[in-house]
Design an enzyme around this catalytic site. Structure first.
Site, PDB file in Angstrom:
ATOM      1  N   ALA A 136       0.826  -1.208   0.000  1.00 56.86           N
ATOM      2  CA  ALA A 136       0.000   0.000   0.000  1.00 56.86           C
ATOM      3  C   ALA A 136       0.861   1.259   0.000  1.00 56.86           C
ATOM      4  CB  ALA A 136      -0.934  -0.005   1.202  1.00 56.86           C
ATOM      5  N   VAL A 153      -2.404   1.652   4.636  1.00 59.44           N
ATOM      6  CA  VAL A 153      -1.225   1.601   5.496  1.00 59.44           C
ATOM      7  C   VAL A 153      -1.634   1.658   6.959  1.00 59.44           C
ATOM      8  CG1 VAL A 153       0.857   2.845   6.220  1.00 59.44           C
ATOM      9  CG2 VAL A 153       0.387   2.523   3.788  1.00 59.44           C
ATOM     10  N   ARG A 209       1.204   5.057  -2.015  1.00 61.30           N
ATOM     11  CA  ARG A 209       0.885   6.181  -1.118  1.00 61.30           C
ATOM     12  C   ARG A 209      -0.540   6.108  -0.592  1.00 61.30           C
ATOM     13  NH1 ARG A 209       5.363   6.159  -4.486  1.00 61.30           N
ATOM     14  NH2 ARG A 209       6.595   8.070  -4.304  1.00 61.30           N
ATOM     15  N   CYS A 210      -1.029   4.912  -0.327  1.00 60.78           N
ATOM     16  CA  CYS A 210      -2.406   4.740   0.152  1.00 60.78           C
ATOM     17  C   CYS A 210      -2.407   4.707   1.673  1.00 60.78           C
ATOM     18  CB  CYS A 210      -3.011   3.462  -0.418  1.00 60.78           C
ATOM     19  SG  CYS A 210      -4.758   3.247   0.000  1.00 60.78           S
ATOM     20  N   SER A 211      -2.552   5.862   2.289  1.00 63.77           N
ATOM     21  CA  SER A 211      -2.472   5.958   3.745  1.00 63.77           C
ATOM     22  C   SER A 211      -3.619   5.200   4.425  1.00 63.77           C
ATOM     23  CB  SER A 211      -2.491   7.427   4.177  1.00 63.77           C
ATOM     24  OG  SER A 211      -3.716   8.031   3.835  1.00 63.77           O
TER      25      SER A 211
END
Length: 297
Positions: A79, A88, A83-85
């Protein structure tokens, strides 16, 4: 607007699907003790949610060669590449719940070398999968203290590709973080083309006067090259040329410039990235060194 999605009203999510939707969400709650926003939005398509949830359960909770905490850490690594916070943070919590070492969450540099060895194939799978060779697999399977078994590596690769894809669903549906994991505006859509982090919302807006003109010039240059090469290639039809032109136009208008690097990329994502500037590059325009592409009709 309250709800799990930026794009879909909460009322619509609750009303659609009827009993079938409710049954799936209850199943999700019983299995995981919660219903996350992905499940709520996906509940608009109950049959799809059912298949998705079974897949998630098999990957993360059923018997397998990888310990549970390592599965969630691999999900974090995947993830983070996009950059999929949302994902994450979600799997950071899951990682701790199944007994993962909190020190690993300080960054990839704190994880065991065996997991860190996945970094290279993770970034290739995320951005340029055509560059993967048998040597990448052999390096991970090579006997040694930090080597992977074949069964472990297969499960790890499935997890990586699964979460690369799921990140796209999160961005495409505008999935919002739950209140207990809200980090502000830290969830940007992944860049499909550039070597950098995704641009901010106004990167193609108010500052786009000069940039727009440059994009038009680039587009015109591409059109010129296409026209010049048209008669040099055998079997290129008018229809194929039109398709190529539309592809060029979409890439030129929709993809941020490659020199944009968002300085506000959250440290909780950056710490899981090595070589963060590595991203997608079109592999069809590399001259004689280009990987061969399959061409049908």
């Amino acid at each position: 607007a309250k709800g799990p999605s930026t794009f879909i009203p909460l009322g619509e999510i609750l009303q659609e699907g009827g009993e079938s939707n409710l049954h799936q969400l209850l199943e999700a709650f019983v299995s995981a003790g919660r219903v996350d926003h992905v499940a709520m939005v996906m509940g608009l398509h109950p049959q799809y949610l059912s298949s998705f949830w079974k897949t998630q359960y098999l990957l993360l909770r059923m018997d397998g060669p990888l310990p549970y905490h390592k599965r969630h850490y691999i999900a974090i690594m995947a993830a983070a590449r996009h950059r999929c916070s949302y994902l994450v943070r979600l799997h950071m919590g899951e990682f701790l719940q199944v007994g993962g070492n909190p020190a690993w969450l300080q960054g990839l540099h704190c994880a065991p070398q065996k997991l860190r060895n996945l970094n290279e194939i993770n970034k290739l799978l995320a951005h340029r999968p055509w560059l993967i060779t048998k040597e990448h697999i052999e390096a991970l399977l090579k006997p040694g203290e930090d080597s992977w078994s074949l069964a472990e590596l297969v499960q790890a690769l499935v997890l990586l590709t699964h979460y690369h894809s799921l990140a796209s669903f999160v961005f495409g549906c505008g999935i919002k973080p739950k209140e207990d994991q809200d980090m502000g505006n830290s969830c940007w859509p992944p860049s499909p083309h550039s070597d950098s982090s995704p641009a901010s919302d106004d990167s193609m807006g108010d500052s786009g006067g000069t940039d727009a003109m440059q994009e038009v010039e680039v587009l015109m240059e591409r059109m010129k090259l296409l026209q010049e090469n048209r008669w040099e290639e055998e079997g290129v039809t008018q229809e194929e040329m039109a398709t190529r032109f539309e592809l060029e136009k979409m890439e030129s208008l929709l993809v941020p410039s490659s020199d944009i690097l968002d300085p506000s990329l959250q440290s909780n994502i950056r710490c899981f990235l090595e070589d963060p500037e590595f991203g997608y590059k079109d592999f069809t325009r590399r001259g004689e060194q280009a990987p061969p592409t399959f061409r049908a009709q």
